[in-house]
Design an enzyme around this catalytic site. Structure first.
Site, short mmCIF file in Angstrom:
data_model
loop_
_atom_site.label_atom_id
_atom_site.label_comp_id
_atom_site.label_asym_id
_atom_site.label_seq_id
_atom_site.Cartn_x
_atom_site.Cartn_y
_atom_site.Cartn_z
N LYS A 210 47.87 47.53 45.44
CA LYS A 210 46.67 47.96 44.71
C LYS A 210 47.04 48.77 43.47
CE LYS A 210 46.50 52.50 46.11
NZ LYS A 210 46.16 53.74 45.39
N THR A 267 40.73 52.34 43.06
CA THR A 267 41.84 52.51 42.13
C THR A 267 41.68 51.66 40.88
OG1 THR A 267 43.21 52.79 44.11
CG2 THR A 267 44.37 52.62 42.04
#
Length: 366
Positions: A210, A267
């Site tokens: 991620k 994120t």
């Protein structure tokens, strides 16, 4: 008055002492969580002079300015002082420095954890460049695997540290170990709530990948692309996380949970993310060397992109999004060219399996 019945597994656990190895923003934030659950919390930082400064000011002025440390948190540069008496150990040391820490300073700590059977919570994210191993795998070379669990999920440090509601996953091969740590880490005010899972592989893969995808999301933002593009990147990136998790033997349950989709969405969507910010600057044309030179905080996605691509190649897993991000960061590829290459891949099936089984005798109403 509530009449809800609580079982023993719902009761929170409180400890005398916890130690956090790693004094960055997230390590400090987790120390603030533990300060609500432990009489004493010790945070290890290698620089003695900086330790003195933090203890005097009662604030981590290096990595988490503006957050007053709880009175029961102490920073130290002495490894043995840090872990002595600890009933839980957290590792938040950056991935590329984990092995060096154990080789240089881990001897007595390893013996202590083994003798006392102290649970170890791995909170570091990334992939080691030299071995292509994830943090729990690295630590597993020094400590018995049954002691190790993984914490992952959408958790910006500043929000965790200031008590803003946060949910994360705790993963262990033994669900009962995960549930016990869930009771230790979840706070009484419910500002920090943990969910238990057994998909340690999925949690570690998602936590590493991620950060790379967040760079890509930032690049798209820097190029002036909209929210539609971001949503597509998040979804297609999630499938790359799924495929790598499967190749590494994970069961995939974490991929669409807090550690996977939850953390990826967070994120990739905020400038509080160091990786998103790095990507945005790349999208605006700044070279990676200048971005890194002017940033104090570590953007793990930069260090992760190279070993991630080598691991994917080794496992024969296709990760086109992550590959283009790697090309931008390491090969100085023009971000617009990288985007054009992604868009020129041709029309494809979405590649998602059906979630529900429908019999032939029950036709769709749509």
């Amino acid at each position: 008055m509530s009449t809800k019945q609580h079982s023993a597994k719902d009761e929170l656990l409180y400890l005398n002492k916890a130690v956090v190895f790693g004094s960055g923003a997230f390590g400090t934030a987790l120390a603030m969580v533990l300060s609500k659950k432990c009489r004493e919390v010790c945070v290890w930082h290698m620089n003695e002079e900086e330790v003195r400064l933090v203890n005097e000011k009662r604030e981590n002025v290096l990595f988490l300015k503006g957050v007053q440390l709880a009175s029961n948190i102490t920073f130290t540069s002495d490894v043995e002082k840090a872990y002595n008496g600890a009933e839980i150990i957290l590792f938040v040391i950056p991935t590329q420095f984990l092995r060096g820490f154990f080789e240089k300073s881990g001897g007595n700590l390893i013996a202590y954890a083994k003798e006392k059977q102290v649970p170890v919570l791995v909170c570091t994210k990334g992939i080691e460049r030299s071995t292509l191993k994830f943090p729990a795998e690295i630590i597993g070379e020094f400590l018995p695997s049954p002691l190790l669990s993984v914490l992952a999920g959408p958790s910006f440090a500043i929000e965790v540290a200031t008590g803003v509601f946060t949910c994360v996953s705790i993963a262990s091969a033994d669900i009962n170990v995960a549930r016990r740590l869930q009771r230790i880490m979840s706070t009484g005010d419910r500002s920090f709530v943990c969910w238990a899972t057994t998909d340690t592989v999925g949690c570690e893969v998602a936590s590493a990948v991620k950060n790379v995808l967040a760079i890509g999301s930032g690049v798209a933002n820097g190029l002036g692309m909209g929210l539609n593009a971001r949503a597509a990147l998040i979804m297609r990136g999630l499938l790359e996380i799924r495929d790598l998790t499967a190749a590494l033997g994970g069961d995939g349950s974490a991929v669409f949970g807090l550690a996977g989709l939850g953390d990826l969405q967070l994120t990739c969507s905020s400038e509080l993310s160091r990786n998103f910010t790095v990507g945005k600057k790349l999208g605006k044309g700044l070279p990676i060397e200048e971005i890194q030179r002017t940033s104090k905080a570590v953007a793990e996605g930069v260090a992760t992109a190279d070993p991630l691509m080598r691991l994917a190649k080794q496992l024969k897993v296709k990760m086109p999004l992550c590959h283009q991000i790697y090309e931008i960061v390491y090969k100085k590829k023009n971000p617009r060219d990288a985007l054009a290459d992604l868009l020129s891949c041709g029309l494809q099936d979405e590649g998602l399996p059906p979630l529900f089984k429908r019999s032939a005798s029950t036709p769709s109403k749509l």
